[in-house]
Write a protein that holds these residues in place. Structure first.
Motif, PDB file in Angstrom:
ATOM      1  N   ILE A 688       0.744  -1.206   0.018  1.00  0.00           N
ATOM      2  CA  ILE A 688      -0.054   0.129   0.095  1.00  0.00           C
ATOM      3  C   ILE A 688       0.924   1.211   0.037  1.00  0.00           C
ATOM      4  O   ILE A 688       1.689   1.455   1.021  1.00  0.00           O
ATOM      5  N   ASP A 689       0.759   2.285  -1.224  1.00  0.00           N
ATOM      6  CA  ASP A 689       1.360   3.598  -0.916  1.00  0.00           C
ATOM      7  C   ASP A 689       0.496   4.542  -1.600  1.00  0.00           C
ATOM      8  O   ASP A 689      -0.025   3.869  -2.921  1.00  0.00           O
ATOM      9  N   ASP A 690      -0.045   5.431  -1.150  1.00  0.00           N
ATOM     10  CA  ASP A 690      -0.949   6.459  -1.902  1.00  0.00           C
ATOM     11  C   ASP A 690      -0.214   6.920  -2.996  1.00  0.00           C
ATOM     12  O   ASP A 690      -0.827   7.609  -3.887  1.00  0.00           O
ATOM     13  N   SER A 693       2.605   5.835  -8.437  1.00  0.00           N
ATOM     14  CA  SER A 693       3.992   5.705  -9.037  1.00  0.00           C
ATOM     15  C   SER A 693       4.739   4.644  -8.343  1.00  0.00           C
ATOM     16  O   SER A 693       5.254   3.544  -8.848  1.00  0.00           O
ATOM     17  N   LEU A 694       4.724   5.006  -6.837  1.00  0.00           N
ATOM     18  CA  LEU A 694       5.563   4.009  -6.069  1.00  0.00           C
ATOM     19  C   LEU A 694       4.919   2.651  -5.868  1.00  0.00           C
ATOM     20  O   LEU A 694       5.389   1.626  -5.932  1.00  0.00           O
ATOM     21  N   ALA A 695       3.547   2.952  -6.021  1.00  0.00           N
ATOM     22  CA  ALA A 695       2.660   1.567  -5.779  1.00  0.00           C
ATOM     23  C   ALA A 695       3.100   0.693  -7.097  1.00  0.00           C
ATOM     24  O   ALA A 695       3.441  -0.627  -6.758  1.00  0.00           O
ATOM     25  N   LYS A 696       2.936   1.183  -8.098  1.00  0.00           N
ATOM     26  CA  LYS A 696       3.282   0.426  -9.545  1.00  0.00           C
ATOM     27  C   LYS A 696       4.642   0.042  -9.447  1.00  0.00           C
ATOM     28  O   LYS A 696       4.997  -1.023  -9.627  1.00  0.00           O
ATOM     29  N   ALA A 718      -7.529  -0.928   0.931  1.00  0.00           N
ATOM     30  CA  ALA A 718      -6.800  -2.079   1.163  1.00  0.00           C
ATOM     31  C   ALA A 718      -6.849  -2.581   2.550  1.00  0.00           C
ATOM     32  O   ALA A 718      -6.977  -3.849   2.824  1.00  0.00           O
ATOM     33  N   LEU A 719      -7.508  -1.771   3.459  1.00  0.00           N
ATOM     34  CA  LEU A 719      -7.788  -2.639   4.692  1.00  0.00           C
ATOM     35  C   LEU A 719      -9.000  -3.667   4.474  1.00  0.00           C
ATOM     36  O   LEU A 719      -9.222  -4.597   5.091  1.00  0.00           O
ATOM     37  N   GLU A 720     -10.057  -2.970   3.741  1.00  0.00           N
ATOM     38  CA  GLU A 720     -11.413  -3.969   3.539  1.00  0.00           C
ATOM     39  C   GLU A 720     -10.899  -4.962   2.787  1.00  0.00           C
ATOM     40  O   GLU A 720     -11.346  -6.210   2.979  1.00  0.00           O
ATOM     41  N   ASP A 735       3.078   2.192   3.204  1.00  0.00           N
ATOM     42  CA  ASP A 735       3.697   3.554   3.418  1.00  0.00           C
ATOM     43  C   ASP A 735       3.335   4.068   4.797  1.00  0.00           C
ATOM     44  O   ASP A 735       2.164   3.689   5.187  1.00  0.00           O
ATOM     45  N   MET A 736       3.976   5.365   5.103  1.00  0.00           N
ATOM     46  CA  MET A 736       3.525   5.702   6.534  1.00  0.00           C
ATOM     47  C   MET A 736       2.569   7.088   6.165  1.00  0.00           C
ATOM     48  O   MET A 736       1.426   6.973   6.997  1.00  0.00           O
TER      49      MET A 736
END
Lengths: 812, 213
Positions: A688-690, A693-696, A718-720, A735-736
């Motif tokens: 998980i990253d908002d 680009s980083l997620a991909k 993602a939590l669901e 990610d934080m």
């Protein structure tokens, strides 16, 4: 010549005998004429005497004017006897009569006029007649003398009478004064017997004038011995003049009182001392007033002396004319060293120019002046005094300046310290702001770096080595890593983290410190460095080490601020044995990192070398330094087990040498250099990253590593998804900093759903989370972006291995 | 009438003289005159003479005081002396009478002798005679001249006192001529200008018949 008749002579004698009774001239004239009448041969016609003409006969023989003219001629004088006789002969011829003068040796008084009936007879009586006329002259003269004497006597009597009146008036005045004076007056004779006194004496002592008269003065003395001693002195002292003396007197009632007495002698007209006068004044009330005044003065003096504030007076030139003890105590001078000196003698030179134009002029023109000035005490130390001065213009004395002052040195220093601390606070706040800013930038920057670095790594896999493109990608990777380190450095410097000693490499820290220092010191100071590139590791708090370097370098820069110079910093590692470590008894033999800071400034005076590390010791002006920089640096070095040494010579600069004990363990970041294939494994990962680009990117990288990855940019979704199938995943990487729900919150929720879930938390920068707090949360690993491929592979691999040990089903 | 004259002292001089001298005392000093007269009269007490003093310038009380100063017991000797104002004694009907005066002198002496005194002496202040208009010069001169005759038989030693300040000097000279004796500077001297009464009276008669001077 016939003999004169005895009877006639007798008559002439009788005439002569009784002439003295005739005091008035006319009477005498007639008496003479009548008396000479029986002289034979002589016919007296008249007599001119005293300005009056008496003629015996009825017939008018002479005119009065003739007589006066004759008298005038004789008064004018004749040249000689012949001329006189010729004149008389002429007169006789003219008036047909003779004349005899009535004159004495002193003066001519008249003439006897006669006719000679028989010259021979006349001549026999002539001597007796002339003698009679001389007698007349004598009597007249005598009468004149008597008249003069009488006149003089009358005048004298009048003068005496006038003088007596004056004397009487004077006596009455003095008597009146004597009687009316409020002071008691006593008159005694040389035997100390009282002669008289005035009413004031009677009122004071209670004795009437009659009672006291005739008594001895000793009855008046309260102390007989005192009175006797006085008596012995009085004679001598009153001979010199007025004698003042105070003694105890006794009244008739027996009551005693202190009397101030003025004694003086009085003398008769011959100058003989006839007695002594004493003027006595009861000074009981005055004594009481004086005592009261003395006590009051003493109270004020005690107050004056006890006041801790400064109290002083000056003349209009600024010279001290009086001071209270507080002034002496504060300045350290004696009273003699202070009084009479101008205040400018102790004044800070920077204030001296304004003393006349502002202080003295201000006091004179405005009547007052106040302010704060600095002075030097006797021991050379500086003090600050807040003063208020006022111009005093007494009625019957010269104007002067009166002032009070207070030592405000501590407040002044405190104010300056406050300013400095405020400046430090502002600096710290600035740094905090920078930190905050840096933090904000770092997060985004790290994310961007992650994208750059991650995609570069993926691209490197696609492009074989040796390819030009690969080379370009390698450069991009290096730069990205460098950029990542810079961001980390910035975060480290701006972060308010508690002292945490970790192995740190001083090489980059020193370099970075010098880079930061460059912008804060004068341009005319050159910074050179000689840094050994081999890692110089020590267990230290980087912030504190940074503080030490900044303090020492700033101090060196200050020493060169006026004329510029060179600041040289060197870093090396060395071994010290017991002998070579002997310069500091606290050092033991071993491996040390030595930092040398050398400047070409003014140097340090020998007498100050031993004191430069003392807190608050400074040779700089108060607003230029607090004297804490070197003390803090020294303290930090010592607390790290090190040593701070200094060598200096005035005019030749200074050398500071820092010895830190070297650490054995290398910094964590450089413990194992990366090598070999990337570890791969099987597993299901939820990423998980908002940032899309980083997620991909990370999905691609994880899949490249063999993991089954599901990436999401919406943490809630993602939590669901996780909640729906929590055992579907072996690892969660999140990610934080994310919208709606942060990484740590997501982790908590996930762990609520599945407590043994392995989670890796990644962050570009977030001050809410740290490695420690992440561990406390139950997170398996904490990673800081940008994360390289290798870091990602190794970390994921380790976490999954650990997780599978707990749950064998993980990875299947 | 005495035949043998006593030798007496006048008091103010040590010499002895026959009683009955007619003396003129011309003075201009009151104190001296008082002293002289007091001594003259005191001597009279000593000589056992009765005293007659005709005053004009000095009050009678003052004469008594002078006696006291001299040690005379005035109370005891009151009968021994007579002090009266001159014009009372010499001027019957307020005018000087030469005859009256001369009789007074003669009777006083006779009475004194009868009373047992050794003699008598007198003194007179004569200023009243001319100054108060009670007499004329010739009349006075007549008295003085005739007194010389009276005193021959009635030797009352007489001192006539004339204040030179109050009398004309020419008159003084005339008065001198009718006094055989004169007190000059405290001494008794014979008067060389003395004219015997008979001669003087003749000359004086002419004057008395003429206008008053």
């Amino acid at each position: 010549m016939s003999d004169p008749d005895a009877r006639i002579l007798g008559k002439i004698l009788l005439l002569q005998s009784t002439l003295h009774l005739m005091q008035d001239n006319p009477g005498m004239a007639r008496f003479v004429c009548r008396g000479l009448a029986p002289v034979p041969g002589l016919k007296v016609t008249g007599i001119f005497v005293g300005g009056h003409l008496y003629q015996e006969d009825e017939g008018k023989w002479l005119e009065l004017k003739d007589c006066r003219r004759l008298m005038d001629c004789f008064k004018e004088g004749f040249i000689n006897k012949n001329q006189r006789e010729n004149y008389l002969a002429e007169f006789s011829k003219c008036h047909q009569m003779d004349c005899l003068t009535i004159e004495s040796a002193l003066d001519l008084y008249g003439f006897l006029f006669f006719q000679t009936t028989c010259s021979e007879t006349f001549n026999s009586y002539r001597p007796y007649i002339e003698n009679t006329l001389n007698l007349v002259a004598l009597i007249i003269e005598n009468n004149i003398q008597k008249a003069l004497l009488h006149q003089n006597q009358e005048n004298l009597e009048q003068a005496i009478e006038a003088r007596s009146r004056e004397l009487k008036q004077s006596e009455e005045r003095y008597r009146s004064l004597f009687e009316s004076l409020r002071d008691a007056i006593l008159v005694v004779d040389p035997d100390k017997t009282i002669i008289s006194c005035n009413p004031a004496f009677s009122d004071l002592f209670g004795y009437s004038a009659d009672e006291i008269q005739g008594l001895k003065t000793k009855v008046l003395y309260a102390d007989e011995r005192q009175g006797a001693a006085l008596g012995e002195r009085l004679e001598k002292e009153t001979d010199k003049g007025n004698f003042f003396h105070t003694l105890q007197y006794r009244k008739k009632s027996g009551a005693c009182f202190p009397g101030e007495t003025n004694f003086f002698s009085f003398r008769d007209t011959k100058g003989e001392k006839v007695g002594i006068i004493g003027i006595i004044r009861d000074i009981t009330q005055r004594r009481q007033s004086e005592d009261a005044l003395r006590r009051s003065e003493q109270r004020f003096r005690d107050l004056f002396n006890s006041i801790s504030d400064l109290i002083f007076t000056q003349d209009l030139e600024g010279r001290l004319t009086s001071i209270n003890p507080a002034v002496k105590k504060l300045f350290g001078y004696t009273e003699e060293e202070l009084l009479g000196r101008r205040v400018t003698d102790f004044l800070d030179p920077q204030y001296q120019a304004d003393f006349d134009s502002e202080y003295l002029a201000g006091v004179w023109q405005n009547g007052h002046c106040k302010g704060v000035s600095s002075f030097f005490r006797k021991d050379g130390s500086r003090i600050f005094i807040e003063y208020q001065s006022k111009l005093v213009t007494p009625e019957n004395d010269a104007p002067f300046i009166s002032g009070i002052g207070r030592d405000v040195t501590e407040q002044n220093l405190a104010a300056k310290e406050k300013k400095r601390l405020e400046a430090q606070l502002r600096q710290a706040q600035k740094m905090e702001s920078i930190g905050t800013l840096t933090g904000g930038i770092a997060h985004d920057f790290n994310n961007m770096l992650s994208i750059i670095l991650g995609n570069t790594e993926l691209a490197q896999e696609k492009i074989p080595e040796g390819s030009p493109a690969r080379e370009y990608l390698d450069e991009v990777q290096t730069a990205s890593i460098r950029a990542r380190d810079v961001v980390r450095q910035l975060l480290a410097f701006s972060r308010k983290t508690p002292e945490v000693r970790t192995p740190i490499n001083l090489v980059p820290l020193v370099k970075e410190s010098l880079k930061l220092l460059r912008s804060t010191i004068a341009a005319n100071i050159t910074i050179s460095q000689a840094i050994d590139e081999k890692p110089a590791v020590l267990e230290a708090d980087p912030t504190q080490i940074h503080q030490v370097l900044i303090n020492l370098c700033s101090n060196a820069a200050d020493a060169m601020s006026d004329n510029g110079g060179t600041l040289k910093v060197s870093l090396e590692s060395l071994d010290l044995n017991k002998e070579t470590a002997g310069f500091d008894p606290d050092l033991s033999a071993g491996r040390f990192i030595k930092i040398t800071i050398r400047d070409t400034g003014e140097g340090i005076a020998p007498e100050n070398l031993n004191r430069i590390f003392d807190p608050y010791f400074t040779t700089k002006p108060v607003d230029k330094g607090t004297g804490l920089g070197l003390s803090v640096a020294h303290g930090i070095v010592k607390s790290h087990g090190g040593s701070l040494q200094v060598r200096s010579q005035p005019g030749h600069g200074s050398v500071f040498e820092i010895y830190f004990p070297a650490a054995v363990q290398l910094p964590e970041a450089e413990q194992s250099p990366p090598s070999g294939e990337l570890p791969r494994a099987a597993g299901r990962i939820l990423f998980i990253d908002d940032d899309p680009s980083l997620a991909k990117l990370n999905q691609q990288r994880l899949e490249r590593l063999g993991y089954t990855t599901s990436s999401h940019t919406d943490p809630e979704k993602a939590l669901e998804i996780f909640r729906a199938a929590p055992h579907q995943y072996d690892l969660v990487i999140t990610d934080m900093t994310m919208p709606h729900i942060t990484g740590d919150q997501l982790c908590r929720e996930i762990l609520k759903i599945r407590a043994d879930m392995a989670i890796i938390l990644c962050t570009g920068y977030n001050e809410k989370i740290s490695r420690t707090s992440a561990s406390d949360l139950g997170i398996a690993r904490y990673m800081e972006k940008p994360i390289s491929m290798r870091e990602l592979a190794e970390t994921v691999h380790k976490v999954l291995i650990n997780a599978s040990k707990k749950n064998p089903l993980i990875g299947t | 009438m005495t035949e043998k004259k006593r030798r007496i002292s006048l008091g103010f001089t040590g010499a002895m003289f026959d009683e009955g001298h007619h003396i003129i005392y011309i003075y201009n000093n009151d104190a001296e005159r008082k002293r002289t007269m007091a001594k003259f009269l005191q001597q009279g007490f000593l000589e056992n003479e009765k005293l007659l003093y005709l005053v004009a310038d000095i009050p009678p009380a003052e004469i008594r005081r002078e006696f006291l100063k001299l040690g005379v017991n005035v109370e005891e000797r009151q009968k021994d002396f007579d002090i009266a104002p001159g014009h009372h004694a010499c001027c019957p009907e307020a005018y000087f009478s030469s005859d009256f005066m001369l009789d007074l002198v003669g009777d006083y002496y006779e009475n004194a002798i009868k009373e047992g005194y050794a003699g008598a002496r007198g003194a007179g202040e004569m200023s009243w005679a001319l100054l108060e208009g009670r007499s004329t010069v010739p009349e006075l001169m007549d008295y003085e001249a005739r007194l010389n005759t009276i005193l021959k038989d009635h030797p009352l030693t007489t001192v006539c006192q004339y204040d030179v300040r109050k009398f004309d000097s020419a008159l003084i000279m005339d008065l001198l001529s009718v006094h055989p004796m004169m007190i000059v500077r405290g001494q008794l001297v014979r008067n060389p200008v003395y004219v015997e009464p008979e001669i003087f009276l003749q000359q004086n008669q002419k004057r008395m018949n003429g206008p008053h001077e």
